[in-house]
Scaffold this active site. Sequence first.
Site, PDB file in Angstrom:
ATOM      1  N   GLY A 172       0.815  -1.213   0.000  1.00 32.10           N
ATOM      2  CA  GLY A 172       0.000   0.000   0.000  1.00 32.10           C
ATOM      3  C   GLY A 172       0.845   1.257   0.000  1.00 32.10           C
ATOM      4  O   GLY A 172       0.568   2.205   0.740  1.00 32.10           O
ATOM      5  N   ALA A 173       1.863   1.289  -0.855  1.00 37.55           N
ATOM      6  CA  ALA A 173       2.872   2.351  -0.780  1.00 37.55           C
ATOM      7  C   ALA A 173       2.699   3.460  -1.801  1.00 37.55           C
ATOM      8  O   ALA A 173       3.587   4.292  -1.945  1.00 37.55           O
ATOM      9  CB  ALA A 173       4.267   1.732  -0.920  1.00 37.55           C
ATOM     10  N   ASN A 174       1.572   3.506  -2.494  1.00 37.83           N
ATOM     11  CA  ASN A 174       1.419   4.548  -3.515  1.00 37.83           C
ATOM     12  C   ASN A 174       0.836   5.841  -2.946  1.00 37.83           C
ATOM     13  O   ASN A 174       0.820   6.864  -3.617  1.00 37.83           O
ATOM     14  CB  ASN A 174       0.542   4.056  -4.668  1.00 37.83           C
ATOM     15  CG  ASN A 174      -0.889   3.809  -4.235  1.00 37.83           C
ATOM     16  OD1 ASN A 174      -1.147   2.897  -3.458  1.00 37.83           O
ATOM     17  ND2 ASN A 174      -1.832   4.608  -4.717  1.00 37.83           N
ATOM     18  N   THR A 175       0.388   5.820  -1.681  1.00 41.29           N
ATOM     19  CA  THR A 175      -0.214   7.001  -1.087  1.00 41.29           C
ATOM     20  C   THR A 175      -0.122   6.919   0.434  1.00 41.29           C
ATOM     21  O   THR A 175       0.194   5.867   0.998  1.00 41.29           O
ATOM     22  CB  THR A 175      -1.694   7.141  -1.510  1.00 41.29           C
ATOM     23  OG1 THR A 175      -2.212   8.401  -1.065  1.00 41.29           O
ATOM     24  CG2 THR A 175      -2.546   6.019  -0.918  1.00 41.29           C
ATOM     25  N   GLY A 176      -0.401   8.031   1.112  1.00 42.22           N
ATOM     26  CA  GLY A 176      -0.515   8.056   2.556  1.00 42.22           C
ATOM     27  C   GLY A 176       0.717   7.612   3.317  1.00 42.22           C
ATOM     28  O   GLY A 176       1.853   7.898   2.947  1.00 42.22           O
ATOM     29  N   TYR A 230     -14.110  -3.850  10.663  1.00 47.56           N
ATOM     30  CA  TYR A 230     -12.799  -3.195  10.697  1.00 47.56           C
ATOM     31  C   TYR A 230     -12.070  -3.500  12.002  1.00 47.56           C
ATOM     32  O   TYR A 230     -10.886  -3.859  11.992  1.00 47.56           O
ATOM     33  CB  TYR A 230     -12.959  -1.684  10.536  1.00 47.56           C
ATOM     34  CG  TYR A 230     -11.655  -0.933  10.629  1.00 47.56           C
ATOM     35  CD1 TYR A 230     -10.709  -1.013   9.603  1.00 47.56           C
ATOM     36  CD2 TYR A 230     -11.351  -0.140  11.734  1.00 47.56           C
ATOM     37  CE1 TYR A 230      -9.503  -0.336   9.686  1.00 47.56           C
ATOM     38  CE2 TYR A 230     -10.147   0.540  11.821  1.00 47.56           C
ATOM     39  CZ  TYR A 230      -9.229   0.446  10.800  1.00 47.56           C
ATOM     40  OH  TYR A 230      -8.026   1.116  10.886  1.00 47.56           O
ATOM     41  N   GLY A 248       2.033   4.676   3.688  1.00 47.94           N
ATOM     42  CA  GLY A 248       2.906   3.756   2.956  1.00 47.94           C
ATOM     43  C   GLY A 248       3.887   4.478   2.062  1.00 47.94           C
ATOM     44  O   GLY A 248       5.076   4.139   2.025  1.00 47.94           O
TER      45      GLY A 248
END
Length: 365
Positions: free
Chosen positions: A45-49, A200, A51
């Site tokens: 999940g490293a494309n945003t935020g 969640y 990450g």
Amino acid sequence: MSKYILPVSVFGTVFGAAALLKNYVTGGRCPSKATINGKTVVVTGANTGIGKETARELARRGGRIIMGCRDLEKCEAAAKDIRGSTLNPNVYACHLDLASVKSVREFAERIKQAEQRVDVLINNAGVMRCPAGKTEDGFDMQFGVNHLGHFLLTNLLLDKLKESAPSRVINLSSLAHIVGKIDFEDLNWEKKKFDTKQAYCQSKLANVLFTRELAKRLQGTGVTANAVHPGVVATELGRHTGLHQSQFSSSVLSPFFSMLVKSPELGAQSSVYLAVSEEMEGVTGRYYDVMTEKEPAPQALDEEAARRLWEASSGLLGLEERGQPVTSKPPTEVQSKGAQTVQEQRHGRRPALASGPPGGIMDLL
């Protein structure tokens, strides 16, 4: 002129105090200056935020960064941005859809074939309070992405992590785990009415239980495993929560919320700390609130529940008993109850996740 001195002084004092308070509340920056030259880090999940900022900071410290994301186009753009801002050419994009067992297996296989070592695995990706939906293999979306996808990925990379020891596994959890419950009779919300908040919280409790059981099973291998709550961070993760959608919350509560929420850059500091800090060498099976070790909720300390969750997860994913990866099975073969219904659900709608191309290819240019 003197009549302005007092107001300016008061404003400056209040502003400075607010900045100090926010820094205290958000935890500040990673105190370690350690570099990781020669080490390979996998971040999901490293494309945003969080990450993306975790990948950026670790690239700045000299690491070889493998970014696993569902949307390969966005991942490649993020990797390019990080390479430019850090001047580290060793930042690569690879397709990874944690809602697909097949994709997770393909990603892990590429890592094992292309990388000589894996020193740090950061299980960062996640979805939060999304609408009811199933993964490609019939699992509840939040349980499947937040827990099962990372459980499988970690198991498939264990041999590489052991070969690279001392190495570290970092699982991003949440304070929400304190109200989580593991329903072993209905992990995928097939029998009861769906509650996105509880789904969640269950997945975040699963992250902590998985971490503790993993640490126990890895004793003596040189591989450590720790879980972390990064704090309240302004990212796209909360897009389904409805926060600030009313005029009252956006105009009245927003200023107070901004005092507590941190930027993705600050939110990444806890993951960076667990990944590089000399103080974390050999520390395993712990739960961290930002960069401070805390005792998790009582249900997260239940060793029997941790063992049952491991066994249930292994069964759902088609892993052998003892949690060892079955490399000989085709990635499409998933021995699970959830998979029994996948044909009925495969053509249904899935909740909003960044879309990406169906195939994955590691950018090793």
